[in-house]
Every structure is written in C-alpha cells, then in structure tokens.
Design an enzyme around this catalytic site. Structure first.
Site, PDB file in Angstrom:
ATOM      1  N   HIS A  62       0.865  -1.183   0.000  1.00  0.00           N
ATOM      2  CA  HIS A  62       0.000   0.000   0.000  1.00  0.00           C
ATOM      3  C   HIS A  62       0.901   1.233   0.000  1.00  0.00           C
ATOM      4  CE1 HIS A  62      -3.673  -2.318   0.786  1.00  0.00           C
ATOM      5  NE2 HIS A  62      -2.886  -3.085   1.538  1.00  0.00           N
ATOM      6  N   ARG A  64      -0.231   4.349  -0.850  1.00  0.00           N
ATOM      7  CA  ARG A  64      -1.084   5.478  -0.408  1.00  0.00           C
ATOM      8  C   ARG A  64      -1.226   6.610  -1.426  1.00  0.00           C
ATOM      9  NH1 ARG A  64      -3.557   2.131   2.680  1.00  0.00           N
ATOM     10  NH2 ARG A  64      -2.612   1.708   4.719  1.00  0.00           N
ATOM     11  N   ASN A  94      -6.246   0.678  -3.263  1.00  0.00           N
ATOM     12  CA  ASN A  94      -7.111   1.438  -2.344  1.00  0.00           C
ATOM     13  C   ASN A  94      -6.487   2.789  -2.002  1.00  0.00           C
ATOM     14  OD1 ASN A  94      -5.148   0.041  -0.868  1.00  0.00           O
ATOM     15  ND2 ASN A  94      -6.431  -0.145   0.952  1.00  0.00           N
ATOM     16  N   HIS A 178      -9.382 -10.179  -1.260  1.00  0.00           N
ATOM     17  CA  HIS A 178      -9.339  -9.947   0.187  1.00  0.00           C
ATOM     18  C   HIS A 178     -10.577 -10.629   0.738  1.00  0.00           C
ATOM     19  CE1 HIS A 178      -8.829  -6.999   3.727  1.00  0.00           C
ATOM     20  NE2 HIS A 178      -9.938  -7.651   3.985  1.00  0.00           N
ATOM     21  N   ASN A 277      -6.060  -6.134   9.172  1.00  0.00           N
ATOM     22  CA  ASN A 277      -7.206  -6.765   8.526  1.00  0.00           C
ATOM     23  C   ASN A 277      -6.716  -7.641   7.374  1.00  0.00           C
ATOM     24  OD1 ASN A 277      -9.892  -7.234   8.279  1.00  0.00           O
ATOM     25  ND2 ASN A 277     -10.367  -5.390   7.160  1.00  0.00           N
ATOM     26  N   ASP A 304       1.900  -6.904   2.736  1.00  0.00           N
ATOM     27  CA  ASP A 304       0.721  -6.093   3.073  1.00  0.00           C
ATOM     28  C   ASP A 304       1.160  -4.816   3.790  1.00  0.00           C
ATOM     29  OD1 ASP A 304      -1.895  -5.220   3.252  1.00  0.00           O
ATOM     30  OD2 ASP A 304      -2.514  -6.680   4.772  1.00  0.00           O
ATOM     31  N   HIS A 308       0.295   4.130   8.068  1.00  0.00           N
ATOM     32  CA  HIS A 308      -0.733   5.076   8.504  1.00  0.00           C
ATOM     33  C   HIS A 308      -0.054   6.222   9.249  1.00  0.00           C
ATOM     34  CE1 HIS A 308      -4.234   2.705   7.395  1.00  0.00           C
ATOM     35  NE2 HIS A 308      -3.668   1.634   7.939  1.00  0.00           N
TER      36      HIS A 308
END
Length: 427
Positions: A62, A64, A94, A178, A277, A304, A308
């Site tokens: 990810h 971002r 995402n 997922h 998750n 993964d 954040h």
C-alpha cells in the site's frame, strides 16, 4: 581487463531457483555478464559472508499515493522496499481516487519511474472498489496490469464476482481477493475468540474469511479464472486452498509475516499497532500458515505494507485504521521465524511472486549471464533491532518495534545500478 562501467558483486554465495554456489557476479549495462570465481570489474560490492539472490518482489504494497501522501508516497515506499531487498513492488488500488481506471494506473506508473525499485500497479475489480460495478479491466490490462483486486474489501456480490472472473479469464489476468464476508465481520476490530471476549472488543470470526475462500474456489472451478488469495490467516482457509490446489484449480495464495509471527494475544494492551485486517488469529492458525508455507500450499510471502499517519494509529483501538509496516522487516522475519531452507524463503519472497504478477521476465530470474541484474545481497547472520522511526516510510506503525531480528540486506541492485550500498540508500 574489466569493462567500462562494470560492477562485480564479490565473494558471496549465490542462491536462486537453480540452487546454490559460491561465485562472483559481474554486471554491465544492466545485465549479468559473468558468474564465476576470481572475477573483477571497475566497481566492487563486497558480498563476503552474504547471500547473493534475485531481488525480492512484493505482491502487496500500500503506497497510499495518490490521496494519502501524509502516510506514504510511491517514492518513500519504494525506498523502504529497496532497503528491504525488493527490486519490484505491486501497488494496491485502495488509494484516493482508487486505481480503477487507465488514467490512475498511468499516474502511479509515472510516479514510480524514478523510484529505487520497479513499481507496478494493480487495478481495482470494481469502480471505486465499491463492489457494485465492474471496473474497465481491459483498459488497465492494456497498460500491463495483471492483478486486479478490491483489496481492503472483498467483493461481496456472488454474481458480480462470477462476472468479474469470467471477464478476467478472457483477458488472461488474475483476480486477487481480500476474503472477508461483511455480514459476518462488520463492526469487528480483531479476531473473534478468547481475547476479544476478555477485552470487550467486537471480533471477526475466522468463518468470515473462510466463507469467501470457499465461494471463490467454487467460482474458480466454474469459470477457470486464476484466483489469488491475499493474506490467508486461518487454518480453515489453508485447508481449503490446499485441497483446491491438489484438485488442479488455478489457485495461489500468500501469507504475511505478521500472520506467521503474531497472535491475537498481542491486542491485550489495546495498542492499535496490532490492529490489522484480516486480524491476528490464534496460535493454531499461525501454525497452519507456517505449515502451508513449508509444504508450498502458500507459495508467496507478501508484506501487506500498510502505513498510517501516526495520529491515526494513536486513536482508540476501535477507531484506528488497520495495517502495519512490512517492507523493511519481511525478509528478516522470514529468516528469523520460519524453519525453512533459505532457498525456499527466497522463492516465496522473489521468484514465486514475480511469476504471479507477470514480471518474471525482469525479476526473480536465476543469477546467470544474460539475465537482468535485479539483485539483493543479504547478510543472513546480521542481527538488528526494529525501530519504526528509523525506517524510510513516512509512518512508523510497525508491530515489531524493539524486536531483534536476524538477516539484513547489505546491497540492492536495480537494473545493474546499486540503489542500496552497505545498508544505505543511494538515491
């Protein structure tokens, strides 16, 4: 005489899909030109006591950007990847906006061009990852996208997922899922079990993952579509995937380092750094994931990597977003925690994921003359302590803070040029 601009990686133990041997590796103009002993070149990278391997490939990062650059950018994520030994990473969709169109795919690819590792893009299965309308997969596939996923969410509608798989089969691409049934896990923030009951935190049962794994195996049988299961976390999921592979279905799976090293007991301090998750599961689930990595049922270790911004991870457990950093710790966690031959660990981190995302012509190749020079040099005995603040990411949310690990990347070479030397980024 050494060729102008040549580079030799000297004194290492080469480990790749063909086996192991002691050899120097000479690189010229982005390609390996010689593998043998007593070789020299204009520049030298010392690999004494180290493993020389194909660069690692992450199928699940990810980054971002676009949209959440306060947590990570393509550049900072790629820098962390290079430090972790990766020469290629696959960006998850995402973002904000989601990678659900050719225009956003092009944006991510452009952002990745100057990065210190190759950045490839996945594409969303549905528009906006909303689970209601199929995204224009053909347009994204024309730009080289080979993996489509709504990662962060599972496609809930059975009929829509069937149509997606039929569409993907015609395009020759893979769908990555997922696996999470919203009706069963909605409102849950950790694994449903002993610790969620003790802590009073709503949980997500293992069955929420397993029902979707079961459905997608059935749909793969119906449609012939290649399906890849992301971050498997339960013993039940592992058993179903093992049976599906044995029956000849086009199924692959990945596991994350946190799902083979941590359990739901880590959540007992209500620290959101352990919120992820799918959630951390039981010790029995961890053992099942390790067993699946050992027997090849799970052939890929994926990070993964989910950065954040610190202020979001400091929220109460039920409000904080799920996710953990992974690019700089994955290799060391695999070497430290898995009782597997180093070649098998590297297969799961390099050539298996390279094949899964369709970049096996550039990455994960044997260390042989003529092949692209995308390589990493690993000191398997070096020990180091994880510090989130010392990582390249804009975020610091590692669950392994303070843990001593074994195995450290010394050098990373991308297209023949060192991008990490002696553990330090070069660009």
């Amino acid at each position: 005489m050494a060729d102008a601009g040549s580079l030799v990686i000297k004194g290492g133990q080469v480990v790749d899909a063909t086996g192991e041997r002691t050899a120097d590796v000479v690189v010229v103009d982005g390609r390996i030109t010689a593998v043998g002993t007593g070789l020299s070149a204009d520049r030298t990278l010392d690999a004494t006591g180290c493993i020389v391997a194909p660069g690692l490939v992450d199928i699940h990062s990810h980054l971002r950007e676009p949209g959440k650059e306060e947590a990570e950018t393509v550049e900072t994520g790629a820098r962390g990847a290079a430090l972790g030994g990766y020469t290629a990473i696959l960006a998850m969709p995402n973002t904000t906006p989601a990678i659900d169109s050719a225009a956003v795919v092009q944006q991510v690819l452009e952002l990745g061009r100057p990065a210190p590792c190759d950045v490839f893009s996945s594409g969303a299965i549905t528009v906006g990852r909303g689970g209601e309308q199929l995204a224009p997969m053909a347009e994204m596939a024309a730009l080289g996208v080979r993996i489509f996923t709504d990662d962060g969410a599972g496609v809930q509608d059975n009929g829509l997922m069937r149509r997606a798989m039929e569409y993907a089969s015609g395009l020759g691409v893979t769908l990555a899922q997922h696996c999470e049934d919203d009706a069963l896990c909605g409102g849950g923030h950790m694994h449903e079990g002993e610790w969620s009951a003790r802590l009073g935190i709503p949980g997500q049962p293992a069955e929420a993952e397993e029902l979707m794994v079961m459905r997608d195996i059935a749909l793969a049988r119906l449609t012939g579509c290649r399906i890849h299961f992301q971050h498997l976390s339960t013993a039940g999921s592992v058993a179903m995937v093992r049976a599906a592979i044995a029956s000849g279905l086009p199924v692959t799976a990945e596991a994350t380092p946190h799902h083979f090293t941590l359990t739901h007991a880590e959540c007992q301090g209500y620290d959101p750094v352990f919120k992820v998750n799918p959630p951390l599961r039981t010790a029995a689930d961890v053992d099942a994931v390790k067993g699946a990595l050992a027997d090849g049922t799970i052939g890929i270790i994926a990070t993964d990597h989910a950065p954040h911004a610190p202020e979001t991870k400091e929220l109460p457990f039920d409000q904080a977003p799920p996710g953990m950093l992974g690019l700089e710790t994955a290799l060391a966690l695999a070497l430290t925690e898995l009782d597997l031959p180093v070649q098998q660990v590297l297969a799961a981190l390099s050539w298996n994921p390279a094949a899964a995302i369709g970049v096996g012509d550039l990455h994960g190749l044997p260390v042989e003359a003529g092949n692209p020079a995308n390589l990493c040099v690993i000191d398997p005995e070096a020990t180091w302590t994880v510090r989130g603040s010392a990582m390249a990411s804009r975020s610091t949310n590692t669950p392994f803070e303070g843990r001593e690990l074994r195995g450290k990347v010394r050098h990373t070479v991308l297209h023949g040029e060192p991008v990490v030397v002696a553990g330090e980024p070069q660009r």
